[in-house]
Design an enzyme around this catalytic site. Structure first.
Site, mmCIF file in Angstrom:
data_model
loop_
_atom_site.group_PDB
_atom_site.id
_atom_site.type_symbol
_atom_site.label_atom_id
_atom_site.label_comp_id
_atom_site.label_asym_id
_atom_site.label_seq_id
_atom_site.Cartn_x
_atom_site.Cartn_y
_atom_site.Cartn_z
ATOM 1 N N LYS A 186 55.511 64.578 80.524
ATOM 2 C CA LYS A 186 55.164 65.089 81.534
ATOM 3 C C LYS A 186 55.608 64.330 82.946
ATOM 4 C CE LYS A 186 51.439 68.040 79.632
ATOM 5 N NZ LYS A 186 51.532 67.406 78.459
HETATM 6 C C1 LIG Z 1 51.980 68.426 77.222
HETATM 7 C C2 LIG Z 1 52.269 67.864 75.746
HETATM 8 C C3 LIG Z 1 53.036 68.786 74.915
HETATM 9 C C4 LIG Z 1 53.263 70.467 75.100
HETATM 10 O O1 LIG Z 1 54.264 70.542 76.078
HETATM 11 P P1 LIG Z 1 54.266 72.135 76.635
HETATM 12 O O2 LIG Z 1 55.166 72.120 77.991
HETATM 13 O O3 LIG Z 1 52.895 72.469 76.993
HETATM 14 O O4 LIG Z 1 54.827 72.950 75.642
HETATM 15 C C5 LIG Z 1 53.466 68.236 73.735
HETATM 16 N N1 LIG Z 1 53.379 66.720 73.670
HETATM 17 C C6 LIG Z 1 52.703 66.058 74.293
HETATM 18 C C7 LIG Z 1 52.720 64.540 74.094
HETATM 19 C C8 LIG Z 1 52.182 66.502 75.415
HETATM 20 O O5 LIG Z 1 51.710 65.685 76.495
#
Ligand SMILES: *Cc1c(COP(=O)(O)O)cnc(C)c1O
Length: 465
Positions: A112
């Site tokens: 993120k």
């Molecule tokens: C947020 C997250 C996901 C999921 O990602 P999306 O974009 O919501 O599909 C997967 N793995 C981790 C470690 C995350 O923080």
């Protein structure tokens, strides 16, 4: 570049307004009016460039006139300088045709950061320029909160308040939020669950007087700028591994469908992606949809991959809009059905069309633990539970053309989920050196009851204006 809503009833906006608005006024999500496409020579010209320059070439057309090329270049340079690997998103070979892309080298150890580190300074620039301020309030079950705080800390035009359920996030996750000492950052530990935090957030936004009084905004994953920030690493991996002259599959541990939708955008832009694999845990709404053509909600069960413990994949609406040939009436009908009956279905021909590109695969917690152990034994790699799901899903569902490659996305550093990793492998992953003293740093957090007025009082008190 102009943006339209997937529900067809909100104003058409430019990039700057889309970024500051987030969700469209009709409840839909903004998407570009036309897809930008690059030709084969454009892709080839990206080979060997530094990450920030690849990012500039991918993002500039979406930004349009909102920023100058120089402004965007400076912003990206600064954003990626905060990652602790010179490649930003390094690729590691894990099989003859299989690669792992490490997306966890940002400040908070999850993918993120890639989008948030761009969104933070972008917000600041657009706000400062127009003399505006924003109050960002978010609810988190872990990764989003820390990434948002790191992106918005010390920014003049932003005050940020993050609600987390008291005693229900991991210690590493909590401390990544509460040890940030910046005066514009406020952590609120709510006596309640994550669902309570989300309900509080909704009621803050529903109170129009309060919303206008403090200029409320959100940084959730439906913001278009977050998608664009994620398209970059698909392009980066693609050109590094031989695109446009070689076809690519990506396997993505998926929750809200934001990350994998960025892969779809890269394909719309002309990158030769012939397979996108959705990795699921027991909360497998998307994998069931790909199997049956029906999206039907069930209740959330907790797993060892908590960032995917989700039942509504908001960003899927953007794909639905494309699938229906950009017919906003069809999207509205599907969303109404989801709200009223907890389900909707797509016609058989569209379901088959989707399967030409997308596949899903689910793992139980036991299978995920086994996978972490086997990956350590076979490849000498310690991976987090989400990443393990992506690797296995890619091995099983990531068919590729003769000569193509499959890239699995490592979405979090193993040290973010130390208990699950240690239980599966016997090895406790250490935090990277720059975070080694995280457990000793002082925390700053206020406790609050599960009560809208109490949260409003904390926000009013914390504002710097
Ligand atoms: C947020 C997250 C996901 C999921 O990602 P999306 O974009 O919501 O599909 C997967 N793995 C981790 C470690 C995350 O923080």
């Amino acid at each position: 570049m102009r943006y339209v809503s997937t529900r067809g009833k909100a104003p058409v906006l430019g990039f700057d307004e889309v970024v500051l608005t987030g969700l469209a006024a009709d409840g839909g999500l903004y998407v570009p009016e036309d897809w930008i496409t690059l030709d084969d020579d454009d892709w080839r010209a990206m080979r060997g460039l530094p990450y920030a320059e690849v990012a500039l070439r991918v993002m500039l057309p979406y930004v349009g006139a909102a920023l100058t090329e120089e402004e965007l270049a400076d912003l990206l340079e600064g954003a990626y300088a905060r990652f602790d690997h010179p490649a930003v998103a390094p690729l590691r070979q894990i099989g003859p045709h299989d690669w792992l892309m490490e997306l966890f080298h940002g400040p908070t150890l999850a993918f993120k950061d890639h989008a948030m580190q761009v969104l933070g300074p972008l917000f600041d620039l657009l706000l400062t320029r127009s003399g505006r301020r924003l109050t960002i309030v978010g609810a988190t079950s872990g990764d989003t909160g820390s990434a948002a705080i790191e992106a918005c800390r010390d920014r003049e035009a932003i005050d940020i308040f993050i609600l987390h359920p008291k005693d229900r996030v991991s210690e590493v996750q909590r401390r990544q939020m509460t040890t940030v000492q910046s005066p514009n950052v406020h952590n609120i530990a709510v006596n309640g669950t994550f669902d309570d935090c989300q309900a509080l957030l909704k009621s803050l936004f529903a109170d129009t007087a309060f919303r206008d009084e403090v200029n409320l905004s959100a940084v959730n994953s439906i913001n278009w700028a977050r998608i664009v920030g994620q398209v970059v690493y698909y392009a980066w991996a693609g050109v590094a591994l031989g695109a446009p002259d070689r076809s690519l599959g990506f396997s993505v541990p998926t929750g809200n469908f934001g990350n994998i939708f960025a892969g779809y955008v890269a394909r719309q832009m002309g990158l030769p992606i012939d397979r996108l694999v959705v990795g699921s845990n027991r909360n497998d709404i998307l994998t069931r949809f790909l199997e049956t053509g029906t999206m039907s909600q069930e209740s959330v069960v907790p797993t060892i991959s908590p960032s995917m413990d989700i039942q509504v994949s908001s960003n899927f609406e953007r794909l639905l809009f494309e699938l229906y040939g950009r017919d906003a009436d069809e999207v509205r009908a599907a969303m109404d059905s989801l709200r009223q009956n907890g389900a909707y279905s797509v016609p058989d021909d569209l379901h088959q069309e989707l399967l030409g590109l997308f596949r899903g695969h689910r793992l139980t917690d036991a299978e995920t633990s086994d996978a972490m152990r086997v990956i350590l034994e076979d490849a000498g790699l310690l991976v987090d539970p989400h990443t393990a799901i992506g690797i296995v899903a890619g091995q099983i569902a990531g068919r590729r053309d003769e000569g193509g490659v499959t890239v699995s996305l490592a979405t979090a550093h193993p040290a973010k989920f130390p208990d699950a990793v240690e239980k599966a492998t016997g090895v406790r992953p250490p935090l990277p050196t720059r975070l080694a003293d995280l457990l000793q740093r002082p925390e700053r957090v206020v406790e609050a009851p599960n009560d809208t007025r109490a949260i409003q009082a904390i926000v009013r008190e914390g504002l710097r204006r």
